[in-house]
Design a protein around this motif. Structure first.
Motif, mmCIF file in Angstrom:
data_model
loop_
_atom_site.group_PDB
_atom_site.id
_atom_site.type_symbol
_atom_site.label_atom_id
_atom_site.label_comp_id
_atom_site.label_asym_id
_atom_site.label_seq_id
_atom_site.Cartn_x
_atom_site.Cartn_y
_atom_site.Cartn_z
ATOM 1 N N LEU A 53 77.883 58.890 48.669
ATOM 2 C CA LEU A 53 78.286 57.739 48.644
ATOM 3 C C LEU A 53 78.687 57.897 46.571
ATOM 4 C CD1 LEU A 53 79.912 54.923 48.722
ATOM 5 C CD2 LEU A 53 77.652 54.120 48.891
ATOM 6 N N ASN A 54 79.724 58.316 47.140
ATOM 7 C CA ASN A 54 79.883 59.156 45.453
ATOM 8 C C ASN A 54 80.087 60.358 44.575
ATOM 9 O OD1 ASN A 54 82.597 56.964 44.655
ATOM 10 N ND2 ASN A 54 81.114 55.348 43.475
ATOM 11 N N GLY A 55 78.705 61.181 45.593
ATOM 12 C CA GLY A 55 78.249 62.015 45.034
ATOM 13 C C GLY A 55 76.576 61.855 45.370
ATOM 14 N N ARG A 56 76.986 60.579 45.654
ATOM 15 C CA ARG A 56 74.724 60.645 46.253
ATOM 16 C C ARG A 56 74.534 60.436 47.089
ATOM 17 N NH1 ARG A 56 72.762 55.069 44.384
ATOM 18 N NH2 ARG A 56 70.269 55.501 45.029
ATOM 19 N N ALA A 57 73.074 60.756 47.692
ATOM 20 C CA ALA A 57 72.731 60.403 49.534
ATOM 21 C C ALA A 57 72.589 59.526 48.979
ATOM 22 C CB ALA A 57 71.586 62.014 49.624
ATOM 23 N N VAL A 58 72.608 59.435 50.472
ATOM 24 C CA VAL A 58 72.397 57.771 50.488
ATOM 25 C C VAL A 58 72.742 57.089 51.656
ATOM 26 C CG1 VAL A 58 73.313 56.107 49.172
ATOM 27 C CG2 VAL A 58 75.153 55.970 50.585
ATOM 28 N N LYS A 59 71.568 56.942 52.618
ATOM 29 C CA LYS A 59 71.261 56.548 53.575
ATOM 30 C C LYS A 59 72.159 55.220 54.703
ATOM 31 C CE LYS A 59 66.301 57.897 54.260
ATOM 32 N NZ LYS A 59 65.180 58.231 54.031
ATOM 33 N N SER A 60 73.003 55.560 55.065
ATOM 34 C CA SER A 60 74.320 54.894 55.178
ATOM 35 C C SER A 60 73.662 53.672 56.741
ATOM 36 C CB SER A 60 75.090 55.550 55.725
ATOM 37 O OG SER A 60 75.331 55.997 57.311
ATOM 38 N N CYS A 61 72.493 53.227 57.296
ATOM 39 C CA CYS A 61 71.777 52.071 58.365
ATOM 40 C C CYS A 61 71.891 51.554 57.835
ATOM 41 C CB CYS A 61 71.150 52.650 59.473
ATOM 42 S SG CYS A 61 69.485 53.517 58.242
ATOM 43 N N ASN A 62 71.213 51.612 56.264
ATOM 44 C CA ASN A 62 70.881 50.815 55.559
ATOM 45 C C ASN A 62 71.755 49.880 54.110
ATOM 46 O OD1 ASN A 62 70.510 51.904 53.559
ATOM 47 N ND2 ASN A 62 67.911 51.218 53.618
ATOM 48 N N THR A 63 73.461 50.505 54.072
ATOM 49 C CA THR A 63 74.241 50.172 53.600
ATOM 50 C C THR A 63 75.315 49.988 54.241
ATOM 51 O OG1 THR A 63 73.904 52.846 52.086
ATOM 52 C CG2 THR A 63 75.531 51.275 51.931
ATOM 53 N N LEU A 64 75.477 47.866 53.417
ATOM 54 C CA LEU A 64 76.432 47.322 54.160
ATOM 55 C C LEU A 64 77.788 48.487 53.321
ATOM 56 C CD1 LEU A 64 75.382 43.845 53.110
ATOM 57 C CD2 LEU A 64 75.807 44.840 55.390
ATOM 58 N N ALA A 65 78.609 48.294 54.321
ATOM 59 C CA ALA A 65 80.563 48.557 54.560
ATOM 60 C C ALA A 65 81.197 47.893 53.089
ATOM 61 C CB ALA A 65 81.331 49.065 55.552
ATOM 62 N N VAL A 66 81.229 46.550 52.981
ATOM 63 C CA VAL A 66 81.717 46.463 50.990
ATOM 64 C C VAL A 66 80.639 46.652 50.537
ATOM 65 C CG1 VAL A 66 82.375 44.124 53.251
ATOM 66 C CG2 VAL A 66 79.502 43.965 51.658
ATOM 67 N N GLN A 67 79.535 47.030 50.416
ATOM 68 C CA GLN A 67 79.188 47.554 48.869
ATOM 69 C C GLN A 67 80.364 48.702 48.551
ATOM 70 O OE1 GLN A 67 74.970 48.032 51.046
ATOM 71 N NE2 GLN A 67 74.590 47.099 49.046
ATOM 72 N N CYS A 68 80.279 49.577 49.612
ATOM 73 C CA CYS A 68 81.239 50.915 49.250
ATOM 74 C C CYS A 68 82.294 50.444 48.799
ATOM 75 C CB CYS A 68 81.448 51.723 50.354
ATOM 76 S SG CYS A 68 79.953 52.371 51.219
ATOM 77 N N GLU A 69 83.481 49.434 48.309
ATOM 78 C CA GLU A 69 84.376 49.099 48.285
ATOM 79 C C GLU A 69 84.935 49.857 46.795
ATOM 80 O OE1 GLU A 69 88.789 47.717 47.995
ATOM 81 O OE2 GLU A 69 87.270 47.429 49.315
ATOM 82 N N GLY A 70 85.849 50.590 47.072
ATOM 83 C CA GLY A 70 87.154 51.145 45.767
ATOM 84 C C GLY A 70 85.736 52.429 45.851
ATOM 85 N N MET A 71 84.990 52.998 47.114
ATOM 86 C CA MET A 71 83.861 54.017 46.395
ATOM 87 C C MET A 71 84.215 55.237 47.421
ATOM 88 S SD MET A 71 80.186 52.685 46.180
ATOM 89 C CE MET A 71 79.927 51.763 44.986
ATOM 90 N N SER A 72 83.824 56.827 46.936
ATOM 91 C CA SER A 72 84.532 57.747 48.134
ATOM 92 C C SER A 72 83.056 57.648 48.955
ATOM 93 C CB SER A 72 84.019 58.738 47.000
ATOM 94 O OG SER A 72 84.648 59.780 47.677
ATOM 95 N N VAL A 73 83.685 58.583 50.057
ATOM 96 C CA VAL A 73 82.466 58.524 50.738
ATOM 97 C C VAL A 73 82.338 60.194 51.536
ATOM 98 C CG1 VAL A 73 81.003 57.620 53.236
ATOM 99 C CG2 VAL A 73 81.656 56.633 51.492
ATOM 100 N N THR A 74 81.429 60.609 51.889
ATOM 101 C CA THR A 74 81.271 62.427 52.209
ATOM 102 C C THR A 74 80.817 61.670 53.260
ATOM 103 O OG1 THR A 74 82.066 63.012 50.145
ATOM 104 C CG2 THR A 74 81.933 64.183 51.987
ATOM 105 N N THR A 75 81.098 62.937 54.217
ATOM 106 C CA THR A 75 79.838 62.980 56.357
ATOM 107 C C THR A 75 80.771 64.293 56.137
ATOM 108 O OG1 THR A 75 81.576 62.633 57.615
ATOM 109 C CG2 THR A 75 81.060 60.908 56.701
#
Length: 184
Positions: A53-75
């Protein structure tokens, strides 16, 4: 009630309607059909759901999708393309190639999250040691291997990332690496 979400996923702008309680992992798997991001524990303990998420590793199972508004996600599906690989010539990201070459996987369930965490680690600390890898990947669980080959793969992948970055005309190791990290 749904809300609108706009973000970039694997380099492509995405706008979607989601429920406010939708987790990022649910959004990626169910709405975007990016099933390489796995759900292992639902408690942020295993790391199988790790994305950037914006270049930082995050665990997506405890991140709300709405928190990612305007951000960049790489899978995991977008990692090689972010490096200038998969979509251009079928090449894997250096970390993915190292996991394959060093046999850093068995069943493969943890591998996407392990690779995403390893790329972020190598981006943050290019001169990794075995102790660095073991300490920094402790939030990623593998139930099949003894971790020996995973550690070898991460070290080889970090070396491959450095080599690729030193090549003329090379791409960044993560499409989001130049962006600021998201607030926790």
């Amino acid at each position: 009630m749904t809300i609108s979400l706009s973000l970039t996923v694997n380099g492509k702008p995405v706008t979607a309607q989601i429920e406010p309680h939708t987790l990022l992992v649910q959004f990626l798997r169910e709405q975007r059909r990016l099933t390489g991001t796995h759900v292992g524990c639902d408690t942020a303990q295993c790391g199988a759901c790790t994305v950037h998420l914006n270049g930082r590793a995050v665990k997506s199972c405890n991140t709300l999708a709405v928190q990612c508004e305007g951000m960049s996600v790489t899978t995991i599906e977008g990692l090689a393309a972010a490096h200038g690989g998969a979509t251009a010539n079928g090449a894997l990201h250096p970390m993915q190639a190292a996991f394959r070459e060093c046999h850093g996987l068995q069943c493969g369930f943890c591998t996407p999250g392990m690779v995403m965490s390893a790329v972020a680690l190598a981006n943050d600390k290019p001169d990794l040691t075995e102790a660095d890898v073991r300490a920094n990947l402790d939030g990623n669980l593998c139930r099949c291997t003894g971790y020996h080959n995973i550690v070898k793969a991460v070290l080889a992948g970090a070396e491959g990332m450095q080599l690729a970055a030193s090549q003329p005309g090379s791409q960044p190791t993560s499409q989001t690496s130049a962006q600021p990290a998201a607030a926790a």
